[in-house]
Motif scaffolding. Sequence first.
Motif, PDB file in Angstrom:
ATOM      1  N   ALA A 237       0.787  -1.308   0.030  1.00  0.00           N
ATOM      2  CA  ALA A 237       0.037  -0.190   0.081  1.00  0.00           C
ATOM      3  C   ALA A 237       0.533   1.120  -0.006  1.00  0.00           C
ATOM      4  O   ALA A 237       1.707   1.643   0.934  1.00  0.00           O
ATOM      5  CB  ALA A 237      -0.769  -0.049   1.016  1.00  0.00           C
ATOM      6  N   GLY A 238       0.630   2.139  -0.815  1.00  0.00           N
ATOM      7  CA  GLY A 238       1.385   3.354  -0.874  1.00  0.00           C
ATOM      8  C   GLY A 238       0.492   4.532  -0.814  1.00  0.00           C
ATOM      9  O   GLY A 238      -0.616   4.377  -0.249  1.00  0.00           O
ATOM     10  N   GLY A 239       1.266   5.907  -0.748  1.00  0.00           N
ATOM     11  CA  GLY A 239       0.280   7.009  -0.359  1.00  0.00           C
ATOM     12  C   GLY A 239      -0.908   7.136  -1.379  1.00  0.00           C
ATOM     13  O   GLY A 239      -1.720   7.926  -0.673  1.00  0.00           O
ATOM     14  N   GLY A 240      -1.189   6.650  -2.481  1.00  0.00           N
ATOM     15  CA  GLY A 240      -2.159   6.702  -3.204  1.00  0.00           C
ATOM     16  C   GLY A 240      -3.355   6.005  -2.230  1.00  0.00           C
ATOM     17  O   GLY A 240      -4.618   6.618  -2.723  1.00  0.00           O
ATOM     18  N   VAL A 241      -3.225   4.980  -1.626  1.00  0.00           N
ATOM     19  CA  VAL A 241      -4.220   4.594  -0.562  1.00  0.00           C
ATOM     20  C   VAL A 241      -4.716   5.703   0.365  1.00  0.00           C
ATOM     21  O   VAL A 241      -6.127   5.996   0.636  1.00  0.00           O
ATOM     22  CB  VAL A 241      -3.698   3.216   0.181  1.00  0.00           C
ATOM     23  N   LEU A 242      -4.099   6.580   0.774  1.00  0.00           N
ATOM     24  CA  LEU A 242      -4.388   7.590   1.825  1.00  0.00           C
ATOM     25  C   LEU A 242      -4.993   8.861   1.090  1.00  0.00           C
ATOM     26  O   LEU A 242      -6.060   9.085   1.483  1.00  0.00           O
ATOM     27  CB  LEU A 242      -3.422   8.115   2.587  1.00  0.00           C
ATOM     28  N   TYR A 243      -4.379   9.089  -0.136  1.00  0.00           N
ATOM     29  CA  TYR A 243      -4.971  10.163  -0.972  1.00  0.00           C
ATOM     30  C   TYR A 243      -6.424   9.704  -1.550  1.00  0.00           C
ATOM     31  O   TYR A 243      -7.180  10.612  -1.761  1.00  0.00           O
ATOM     32  CB  TYR A 243      -4.011  10.657  -2.081  1.00  0.00           C
ATOM     33  N   SER A 244      -6.518   8.541  -1.761  1.00  0.00           N
ATOM     34  CA  SER A 244      -8.057   8.098  -2.336  1.00  0.00           C
ATOM     35  C   SER A 244      -8.843   7.818  -1.148  1.00  0.00           C
ATOM     36  O   SER A 244     -10.068   7.598  -1.374  1.00  0.00           O
ATOM     37  CB  SER A 244      -7.727   6.620  -3.202  1.00  0.00           C
ATOM     38  N   GLU A 245      -8.379   8.042   0.041  1.00  0.00           N
ATOM     39  CA  GLU A 245      -9.073   7.677   1.275  1.00  0.00           C
ATOM     40  C   GLU A 245      -9.773   6.237   1.069  1.00  0.00           C
ATOM     41  O   GLU A 245     -11.162   5.825   1.286  1.00  0.00           O
ATOM     42  CB  GLU A 245     -10.365   8.488   1.272  1.00  0.00           C
ATOM     43  N   ALA A 246      -8.743   5.030   0.777  1.00  0.00           N
ATOM     44  CA  ALA A 246      -9.165   3.790   0.522  1.00  0.00           C
ATOM     45  C   ALA A 246      -8.850   2.755   1.817  1.00  0.00           C
ATOM     46  O   ALA A 246      -8.759   1.581   1.637  1.00  0.00           O
ATOM     47  CB  ALA A 246      -8.414   3.234  -0.747  1.00  0.00           C
ATOM     48  N   GLU A 247      -8.616   3.519   2.972  1.00  0.00           N
ATOM     49  CA  GLU A 247      -8.009   2.531   4.151  1.00  0.00           C
ATOM     50  C   GLU A 247      -9.104   1.552   4.564  1.00  0.00           C
ATOM     51  O   GLU A 247      -8.632   0.345   4.823  1.00  0.00           O
ATOM     52  CB  GLU A 247      -7.640   3.569   5.281  1.00  0.00           C
ATOM     53  N   THR A 248     -10.357   2.100   4.589  1.00  0.00           N
ATOM     54  CA  THR A 248     -11.449   1.215   5.149  1.00  0.00           C
ATOM     55  C   THR A 248     -11.594   0.037   4.245  1.00  0.00           C
ATOM     56  O   THR A 248     -11.732  -1.047   4.436  1.00  0.00           O
ATOM     57  CB  THR A 248     -12.553   1.860   5.184  1.00  0.00           C
ATOM     58  N   VAL A 249     -11.568   0.157   2.757  1.00  0.00           N
ATOM     59  CA  VAL A 249     -11.708  -0.752   1.802  1.00  0.00           C
ATOM     60  C   VAL A 249     -10.780  -1.605   1.890  1.00  0.00           C
ATOM     61  O   VAL A 249     -10.652  -2.878   1.871  1.00  0.00           O
ATOM     62  CB  VAL A 249     -11.826  -0.069   0.500  1.00  0.00           C
TER      63      VAL A 249
END
Length: 363
Positions: A237-249
Motif C-alpha cells: 500500500a502506497g500513498g495513493g491509498v491515503l489520498y484516495s481515502e481507501a483505508e477502510t476498503v
Amino acid sequence: MSRTVRLTMAQALTRWMSVQGVEVDGTVVSYFAGVWAIFGHGNVAGMGEALAGMEDSLPTFRAHNEQGMAHAAIAFAKQSRRRRAMACTTSIGPGATNMVTAAALAHVNRLPVLFLPGDVYASRRPDPVLQQIEDFADATVSANDSFRPVSRYFDRITRPEQILDALPRAMAVMTDPATCGPATLALCQDVQAEAFDYPESFFEPRVWRTRRPRPDRQELADLIDALKTAKAPLIVAGGGVLYSEAETVLADLAARTGVPVAETQAGKGALVWDNPLALGSIGVAGTSAANAAAEASDLIVAVGTRLQDFTTGSRTLFTGKHLFQINVALNDVGKHDARPVLGDAREVLTELSYALGDWVLSV
C-alpha cells in the motif's frame, strides 16, 4: 454582451483564488487555505496590494524564510490528503529560487502547491532590475526558469489577460489525482499592476471534485485470476491509498481474504498498526516481517505507489515476482514491467473485493 470588471492582474488572480472550492466530507470549503508571502522587489506593489484587500476570504501568512514557508504549504497539502492547498509568493531572484528545493519536494511526492514568484518586467524598460539573472545569450531567461523541471505546470504571465487561461489550467493539474503536484506562475512585476477588463463570469464560485476513474474490466479480471491462483500474495500500500481515502476498503479486503499488507513510506497508516495483517514498512527502511513476506511471495499487488528504490530495494525485492500495479497515474501503472490496473485506488479495491466474493487465501 458579457459584463466585465476592471482589476489589476494581481487583484483578479487573488479574487479568482478565493472562489475556488472543493468538497471535503460533504461540505464545500475553499481550496486555497491562504497565501504564504515574503514581500520584496517583484511582488510587493502588485501581489502585496491585492492580498491586502482579500484578508477575509484569502488570508496572508507572513514568513521569514521562503523555503520554510513552501515546506509549510507542502505539509498542509499532505495533511489535507491533497484535497486542499496553499500558495506562496516571493520577490524575484534569490527570493524565488529559495523555493525551488521545496518545489522539488512537492514534485517528487505529488503534492499540490501554487508558487507565485515575482518576475522581471515584461516591458523590459527598467532592465536589468535588482536581483535579475542576466543570461548573455538568452534574454528570455529569468531566475524562475529553475522552476520548470520541478513544476507539473509552469507559465510566465507577461500580459494580464493570460491568467484567464493559466489559472484554470494550473488548478486542473493540482486537483487531478494523476497529475497532482506543484504549479508555478511566474508573475512579471509590471504586469501584476496592469489593469484589464475581466469577465465577471471568471469570478463565479467553482467546486472542483476528485476524479475517480474505475478500472478496465479486463485489467481487473486479470488481477482477480492472478490472486485466485497465487499461493503467497502480498499487497503493498502506497500513498495513493491515503489520498484516495481507501483505508477502510483495504482493511476490509485484507480481513476477508487473509492477504497481508505492507506499506511504503508514503503509505504509512494505510492499515492501522495493530491489524494482524499489517506487516509494516517494506523495502530498505522496512520491517523484517514485510521484507520476508515479499521474498516469499509469488504475487505483489502494489496499490498507489510509484515504486521508488526504497520500496523495491533498488529493484531487488520484487525480482522474479508476478507484479500488478493499481494506480491512477499512467506514468506509474506500468513501472517494473507490472501488469497495469489503471484506476482510483478506492474504486479498484472496492470492485476487487466485490468480485472476489467469499474467496479466502489458503494457508
